[in-house]
Design a protein around this motif. Sequence first.
Motif, PDB file in Angstrom:
ATOM      1  N   VAL A  16       0.840  -1.202   0.000  1.00 20.38           N
ATOM      2  CA  VAL A  16       0.000   0.000   0.000  1.00 20.38           C
ATOM      3  C   VAL A  16       0.873   1.250   0.000  1.00 20.38           C
ATOM      4  O   VAL A  16       0.640   2.192  -0.769  1.00 20.38           O
ATOM      5  N   ALA A  17       1.893   1.266   0.858  1.00 18.92           N
ATOM      6  CA  ALA A  17       2.761   2.442   0.954  1.00 18.92           C
ATOM      7  C   ALA A  17       3.517   2.682  -0.352  1.00 18.92           C
ATOM      8  O   ALA A  17       3.602   3.827  -0.831  1.00 18.92           O
ATOM      9  N   MET A  18       4.087   1.633  -0.932  1.00 17.26           N
ATOM     10  CA  MET A  18       4.826   1.794  -2.181  1.00 17.26           C
ATOM     11  C   MET A  18       3.909   2.266  -3.311  1.00 17.26           C
ATOM     12  O   MET A  18       4.287   3.130  -4.108  1.00 17.26           O
ATOM     13  N   ALA A  19       2.721   1.679  -3.390  1.00 16.07           N
ATOM     14  CA  ALA A  19       1.786   2.059  -4.451  1.00 16.07           C
ATOM     15  C   ALA A  19       1.342   3.510  -4.289  1.00 16.07           C
ATOM     16  O   ALA A  19       1.227   4.249  -5.275  1.00 16.07           O
ATOM     17  N   TYR A  20       1.100   3.925  -3.051  1.00 13.90           N
ATOM     18  CA  TYR A  20       0.704   5.313  -2.810  1.00 13.90           C
ATOM     19  C   TYR A  20       1.823   6.271  -3.210  1.00 13.90           C
ATOM     20  O   TYR A  20       1.585   7.283  -3.893  1.00 13.90           O
ATOM     21  N   ARG A  21       3.061   5.954  -2.803  1.00 15.40           N
ATOM     22  CA  ARG A  21       4.181   6.830  -3.185  1.00 15.40           C
ATOM     23  C   ARG A  21       4.352   6.886  -4.702  1.00 15.40           C
ATOM     24  O   ARG A  21       4.795   7.899  -5.249  1.00 15.40           O
ATOM     25  N   ALA A  22       3.990   5.801  -5.387  1.00 15.24           N
ATOM     26  CA  ALA A  22       4.119   5.749  -6.849  1.00 15.24           C
ATOM     27  C   ALA A  22       3.000   6.498  -7.560  1.00 15.24           C
ATOM     28  O   ALA A  22       3.096   6.748  -8.766  1.00 15.24           O
ATOM     29  N   GLY A  23       1.920   6.816  -6.841  1.00 14.81           N
ATOM     30  CA  GLY A  23       0.822   7.554  -7.445  1.00 14.81           C
ATOM     31  C   GLY A  23      -0.422   6.741  -7.743  1.00 14.81           C
ATOM     32  O   GLY A  23      -1.343   7.232  -8.408  1.00 14.81           O
ATOM     33  N   ALA A  24      -0.497   5.503  -7.243  1.00 13.74           N
ATOM     34  CA  ALA A  24      -1.698   4.682  -7.443  1.00 13.74           C
ATOM     35  C   ALA A  24      -2.816   5.165  -6.528  1.00 13.74           C
ATOM     36  O   ALA A  24      -2.573   5.748  -5.463  1.00 13.74           O
ATOM     37  N   VAL A  25      -4.047   4.899  -6.926  1.00 11.13           N
ATOM     38  CA  VAL A  25      -5.199   5.230  -6.097  1.00 11.13           C
ATOM     39  C   VAL A  25      -5.362   4.163  -5.015  1.00 11.13           C
ATOM     40  O   VAL A  25      -5.311   2.963  -5.292  1.00 11.13           O
ATOM     41  N   ILE A  26      -5.572   4.610  -3.780  1.00 10.34           N
ATOM     42  CA  ILE A  26      -5.762   3.731  -2.625  1.00 10.34           C
ATOM     43  C   ILE A  26      -7.194   3.908  -2.134  1.00 10.34           C
ATOM     44  O   ILE A  26      -7.708   5.039  -2.104  1.00 10.34           O
ATOM     45  N   ASN A  38      -0.618  13.824  -4.164  1.00  5.35           N
ATOM     46  CA  ASN A  38      -0.287  15.041  -4.931  1.00  5.35           C
ATOM     47  C   ASN A  38      -1.130  15.234  -6.180  1.00  5.35           C
ATOM     48  O   ASN A  38      -0.618  15.431  -7.272  1.00  5.35           O
ATOM     49  N   GLY A  39      -2.436  15.142  -6.033  1.00 10.62           N
ATOM     50  CA  GLY A  39      -3.263  15.424  -7.195  1.00 10.62           C
ATOM     51  C   GLY A  39      -4.637  14.823  -7.075  1.00 10.62           C
ATOM     52  O   GLY A  39      -4.940  14.094  -6.128  1.00 10.62           O
ATOM     53  N   SER A  54     -12.639  11.920  -3.136  1.00  7.75           N
ATOM     54  CA  SER A  54     -11.216  11.875  -2.809  1.00  7.75           C
ATOM     55  C   SER A  54     -10.930  12.656  -1.542  1.00  7.75           C
ATOM     56  O   SER A  54     -11.531  13.704  -1.311  1.00  7.75           O
ATOM     57  N   VAL A  55     -10.017  12.146  -0.733  1.00  3.72           N
ATOM     58  CA  VAL A  55      -9.559  12.920   0.409  1.00  3.72           C
ATOM     59  C   VAL A  55      -8.313  13.703   0.034  1.00  3.72           C
ATOM     60  O   VAL A  55      -7.651  14.268   0.868  1.00  3.72           O
TER      61      VAL A  55
END
Length: 549
Positions: A218-228, A528-529, A545-546
């Motif tokens: 989850v953390a890696m995907a979030y840092r990469a820009g994936a939707v969580i 970031n977006g 979105s939050v």
Amino acid sequence: MIIDVDVLVLGSGIAGLSFALRAAQYGRVALVTKKRDTESNTNYAQGGVAAVIDPDDSFEAHIRDTLTTGVGLCHEDAVEILVREGPDRVRELIELGVRFTRNSKAKNPLHLHLGREGGHSARRIVHAADLTGREIERALVAQVKANHDIRLFEHDHAIDLIIERVNEKKICRGAYVLDSETGDVTAFRAKVTMLATGGLGRVYLHTTNPEIATGDGVAMAYRAGAVIANMEFIQFHPTTLYHPGARSFLISEAVRGEGGILRLSTGETFMEKYHEMGNLAPRDVVARAIDAELKKSGEECVYLDVTHLPPDFIKEHFPHIYETCLSVGIDITKDWIPIVPAAHYACGGVLTDTEGRTTIANLYACGEVACTGVHGANRLASNSLLEAIVFARRAALDAEKSIHSVVPDEVQEFPIENHTLPVSEDELDELTLTLRTAMWKYVGIVRSNERLQKALSVIREVKERAERLYERGRLSPKLLELRNMAQTAELIVLSALWRKESRGLHYNLDYPETDDVNFKRDTLLVRNGPVPEQVSALSASEQFSVGSS
């Protein structure tokens, strides 16, 4: 160093192993795991795989039970797929060598013994005594080790995903991976990457999860820009053994399914006050009921009573639970089992569609790290192993369609020369304990705005310190896990703060009612977006979105 593969799989639970076996039919697979090959949440799953096997059961009943438990947030298309494809995936596991518990007198064509668990209206839990996860893992690991197209990398920790940005599009090109034994970092360049990193229970002080469940994917995907999605929905297993000699040992839901009764220390039963299904109520209801009773009484635990069941039946159906309890002086054929809730399962995660695709090209997610939408606001017991095998297959089939058109791009080697400063293990341990304690104290079964804000303050301080240590510090598993746990914990709290209602596993004292008008939808987070437009095609629910964090 750079290693080129067709398919990179991060994680060796049932989702990662299942995907790797199918992907090896059309490409070279690298399977990366943090510890030894069998250490995962799968290995600790006692209950089983929920599937419609009995002729008296039906797809419609299993779908209805799943949707009811999910409290309005399940994606119905994903649930339909889960349930209807489940029986075939169970048969495939048997063909791969999984030895499920049999019953020669059973009416189902496979002669499987079918258990029942909370929230289920019928017996449909396919199991291997009370160690189903371990048995599935054993069979799949044997198949993986025998496959020459799968290369296993043990004791390796993924640091971050390798992302290429082409205009507004993000494309996953693999991952940077730390060898925890040598300290070397390898760039795995892959046409397809599967996140199957499992759960996040270790962000809580008390959990049924193994040490590796630190929310890395989850953390890696979030840092990469994936939707969580839906990170506020953390399931607390209602019945874990309360004993210093066996910390957070899980007492399977199947124990209540076979007639176990929850009692207070006085012997009084209480579940009938909270739900019409009594001891077979869904997990969120049982966990909150136990929490409420403990707060009223001031006692440390409640009890699960199976002493009315035949001793031979208990030893046959729950041998692992029986032996573990006996090892700490509790004979469950004669003694009540002291139990408390503990963090167990994340219903949210990296948002995917029904083919396992995330919002980043060439990146898939499956298993507990993913949010397919099948669990909604609360997971039905034993649907998790089912989800892993069903959606691992779908993801592997989808990846096969596109993998041959993917052209590997150049990737940079990891700048290991930037990470040279010594990092104190004592400081990492202190920060980790601070984080886990705050999550347990403030973001547990019952929440409030004040508690959540306190948690966020602590988490952000830990996260800031972890990032500073990471920027220049010598890389280690503890440092990488702290960094990921802090990021994951922040996502859980942000999601909980934005859901101004109580639903399923999220209960907020400041908003005790369910609000379908404003919150019958997924909570989505992206870094970031804004949430990308294509997400509307991924989720069956309306989203909001939050924002970034």
